[in-house]
Design an enzyme around this catalytic site. Structure first.
Site, PDB file in Angstrom:
ATOM      1  N   MET A  61     -11.197  91.678 137.566  1.00  0.00           N
ATOM      2  CA  MET A  61     -12.363  91.081 138.233  1.00  0.00           C
ATOM      3  C   MET A  61     -12.125  89.591 138.459  1.00  0.00           C
ATOM      4  O   MET A  61     -11.579  88.901 137.594  1.00  0.00           O
ATOM      5  CB  MET A  61     -13.611  91.286 137.407  1.00  0.00           C
ATOM      6  CG  MET A  61     -14.038  92.724 137.418  1.00  0.00           C
ATOM      7  SD  MET A  61     -15.704  92.908 136.818  1.00  0.00           S
ATOM      8  CE  MET A  61     -15.802  94.697 136.791  1.00  0.00           C
ATOM      9  N   SER A  62     -12.546  89.130 139.634  1.00  0.00           N
ATOM     10  CA  SER A  62     -12.372  87.720 139.999  1.00  0.00           C
ATOM     11  C   SER A  62     -13.414  87.370 141.056  1.00  0.00           C
ATOM     12  O   SER A  62     -13.735  88.207 141.910  1.00  0.00           O
ATOM     13  CB  SER A  62     -10.974  87.526 140.588  1.00  0.00           C
ATOM     14  OG  SER A  62     -10.908  86.307 141.304  1.00  0.00           O
ATOM     15  N   SER A  63     -13.894  86.143 141.008  1.00  0.00           N
ATOM     16  CA  SER A  63     -14.860  85.713 142.037  1.00  0.00           C
ATOM     17  C   SER A  63     -14.214  85.777 143.414  1.00  0.00           C
ATOM     18  O   SER A  63     -14.882  86.000 144.423  1.00  0.00           O
ATOM     19  CB  SER A  63     -15.328  84.283 141.763  1.00  0.00           C
ATOM     20  OG  SER A  63     -15.832  84.205 140.455  1.00  0.00           O
ATOM     21  N   GLU A 105      -8.931  85.816 129.431  1.00  0.00           N
ATOM     22  CA  GLU A 105      -7.456  85.954 129.441  1.00  0.00           C
ATOM     23  C   GLU A 105      -6.926  86.194 130.848  1.00  0.00           C
ATOM     24  O   GLU A 105      -5.735  86.168 131.072  1.00  0.00           O
ATOM     25  CB  GLU A 105      -7.032  87.116 128.530  1.00  0.00           C
ATOM     26  CG  GLU A 105      -7.163  86.789 127.066  1.00  0.00           C
ATOM     27  CD  GLU A 105      -6.661  87.897 126.161  1.00  0.00           C
ATOM     28  OE1 GLU A 105      -6.469  89.037 126.642  1.00  0.00           O
ATOM     29  OE2 GLU A 105      -6.490  87.619 124.959  1.00  0.00           O
ATOM     30  N   GLN A 161      -4.149  79.177 132.061  1.00  0.00           N
ATOM     31  CA  GLN A 161      -5.272  78.258 131.848  1.00  0.00           C
ATOM     32  C   GLN A 161      -5.721  78.289 130.386  1.00  0.00           C
ATOM     33  O   GLN A 161      -5.938  77.250 129.756  1.00  0.00           O
ATOM     34  CB  GLN A 161      -6.429  78.642 132.767  1.00  0.00           C
ATOM     35  CG  GLN A 161      -7.742  77.957 132.425  1.00  0.00           C
ATOM     36  CD  GLN A 161      -8.854  78.274 133.391  1.00  0.00           C
ATOM     37  OE1 GLN A 161      -8.887  77.722 134.493  1.00  0.00           O
ATOM     38  NE2 GLN A 161      -9.779  79.137 133.021  1.00  0.00           N
ATOM     39  N   HIS A 165     -17.294  87.421 133.632  1.00  0.00           N
ATOM     40  CA  HIS A 165     -17.991  86.275 133.038  1.00  0.00           C
ATOM     41  C   HIS A 165     -19.026  86.746 132.015  1.00  0.00           C
ATOM     42  O   HIS A 165     -19.205  86.127 130.967  1.00  0.00           O
ATOM     43  CB  HIS A 165     -18.740  85.479 134.119  1.00  0.00           C
ATOM     44  CG  HIS A 165     -17.851  84.829 135.129  1.00  0.00           C
ATOM     45  ND1 HIS A 165     -17.766  85.262 136.431  1.00  0.00           N
ATOM     46  CD2 HIS A 165     -17.014  83.771 135.029  1.00  0.00           C
ATOM     47  CE1 HIS A 165     -16.922  84.488 137.098  1.00  0.00           C
ATOM     48  NE2 HIS A 165     -16.437  83.585 136.267  1.00  0.00           N
ATOM     49  N   LEU A 208     -20.664  84.610 139.474  1.00  0.00           N
ATOM     50  CA  LEU A 208     -20.410  85.377 138.252  1.00  0.00           C
ATOM     51  C   LEU A 208     -20.228  86.868 138.523  1.00  0.00           C
ATOM     52  O   LEU A 208     -20.805  87.425 139.462  1.00  0.00           O
ATOM     53  CB  LEU A 208     -21.579  85.174 137.282  1.00  0.00           C
ATOM     54  CG  LEU A 208     -21.865  83.717 136.895  1.00  0.00           C
ATOM     55  CD1 LEU A 208     -23.027  83.654 135.902  1.00  0.00           C
ATOM     56  CD2 LEU A 208     -20.634  83.031 136.308  1.00  0.00           C
TER      57      LEU A 208
HETATM   58  O1  PAF Z   1     -11.884  79.527 134.907  1.00  0.00           O
HETATM   59  C1  PAF Z   1     -12.728  78.832 135.513  1.00  0.00           C
HETATM   60  O2  PAF Z   1     -13.758  79.315 135.994  1.00  0.00           O
HETATM   61  C2  PAF Z   1     -12.482  77.333 135.662  1.00  0.00           C
HETATM   62  O3  PAF Z   1     -11.125  77.068 135.855  1.00  0.00           O
HETATM   63  C3  PAF Z   1     -13.060  76.502 134.505  1.00  0.00           C
HETATM   64  C4  PAF Z   1     -12.410  76.829 133.190  1.00  0.00           C
HETATM   65  C5  PAF Z   1     -14.562  76.737 134.407  1.00  0.00           C
HETATM   66  C6  PAF Z   1     -12.840  75.006 134.782  1.00  0.00           C
HETATM   67  O4  PAF Z   1     -13.436  74.612 135.967  1.00  0.00           O
END
Ligand code: PAF
Length: 285
Positions: free
Chosen positions: A184-186, A148, A153, A37, A33
């Site tokens: 931001m991204s993991s 977003e 997705q 998130h 996270l």
């Molecule tokens: O965006 C994510 O973290 C994932 O693609 C999700 C929506 C939890 C599905 O595994």
């Protein structure tokens, strides 16, 4: 904060909350996270009485040569962060609790689930759609919040919820960025320090490209080529796509005459970054 590892444990807690008339907000995640998130948790808290986060690194959405095994995992840190933000429950199931050995169902969203990221990650949206459908069936939340940042997705999830009449409201929350603009991204953890220094060029360039598109009034392909060259010049190794699309249908547009989204994906070193921005028609400002 309650932690449930199985569907059975979870169902009892949710049933109690529902009996008490409480509204449930869900934030599905794959863990690792960051502030992005946490902004989804904050949005879910505003819209519900009880907030549930899920943490599950979903094998279905990774291709055979992708980073499922090395995807960052830090459950203790994730739990601390969620607790500090007032999340009420974390559902972090084992794979065996979610998938029977002979699990064989797939949810596939045509149209918005095709092209863009699906071109290079053909398994991705079926994997996302399948796990998100399962999580929405298990949690039966009133509202679910997604970022977003993964705009395609989010669009796929909205479409499947509509098409399958799943009784949940899907909310998209704005992208949270580092000070220099990097979304931001993991997966930003994978960046080396020179890559991290160059990474904001993706966001800078899509902003400039969107302005050029509005000013020109048409002709995305020329601006696309200019933008791709800028991104490569900054040290990115490959541009997967830079697509100017209708914000709802994700189909290509060539005139800024309706709400649009500029979707981008590019590789820097071994990391694939995605980003996107809203592009409004000039007279809507
Ligand atoms: O965006 C994510 O973290 C994932 O693609 C999700 C929506 C939890 C599905 O595994």
């Amino acid at each position: 904060m309650i932690r449930c590892k199985t569907k059975m444990e979870l169902r009892d807690v949710l049933a109690d909350w529902r009996r008490a008339g409480e509204r449930i907000g869900a934030v599905p995640t794959m863990g690792a996270l960051h502030q992005g998130h946490l902004s989804l948790i904050a949005a879910a808290k505003k819209l519900s009485d009880r907030t549930v986060a899920t943490i599950f690194v979903n094998p279905l959405q990774f291709g055979p040569n992708e980073d499922f095994d090395t995807y960052p995992r830090d459950m203790d840190r994730d739990l601390e962060m969620l607790k500090a933000r007032g999340c009420d429950l974390v559902f972090a199931p084992e794979r065996a609790d979610l998938f029977a050995q002979d699990f064989s169902t797939k949810i596939s969203v045509a149209g918005v689930g095709e092209g863009h990221c699906a071109k290079t990650r053909p398994q991705f949206f079926d994997g996302v759609a399948t796990i998100v459908t399962k999580l929405l069936m298990i949690l039966a939340p009133d509202v679910a919040v997604f970022g977003e940042k993964d705009y395609q997705q989010l669009t796929v999830i909205k479409r499947l919820v509509r098409d399958l009449d799943i009784p949940v409201e899907i909310i998209g929350a704005p992208i949270i960025r580092e000070e220099d603009g990097l979304a931001m991204s993991s997966r930003n953890q994978y960046l080396t320090s020179p890559e991290r220094a160059a990474a904001p060029v993706l966001f800078e360039t899509i902003n400039l490209a969107a302005d050029k598109f509005i000013d020109a009034g048409s002709g995305w392909s020329k601006i696309h080529d200019w933008a791709a060259a800028q991104i490569l010049k900054a040290g990115f190794s490959k541009v997967d796509y830079l697509n100017m699309v209708d914000a709802d249908t994700l189909t290509a547009i060539d005139k800024p005459d309706r709400p649009a989204r500029l979707l981008a994906a590019a590789w820097i070193g071994r990391t694939r970054l995605i980003d996107n921005i809203a592009v409004s028609p000039p007279d809507s400002a």
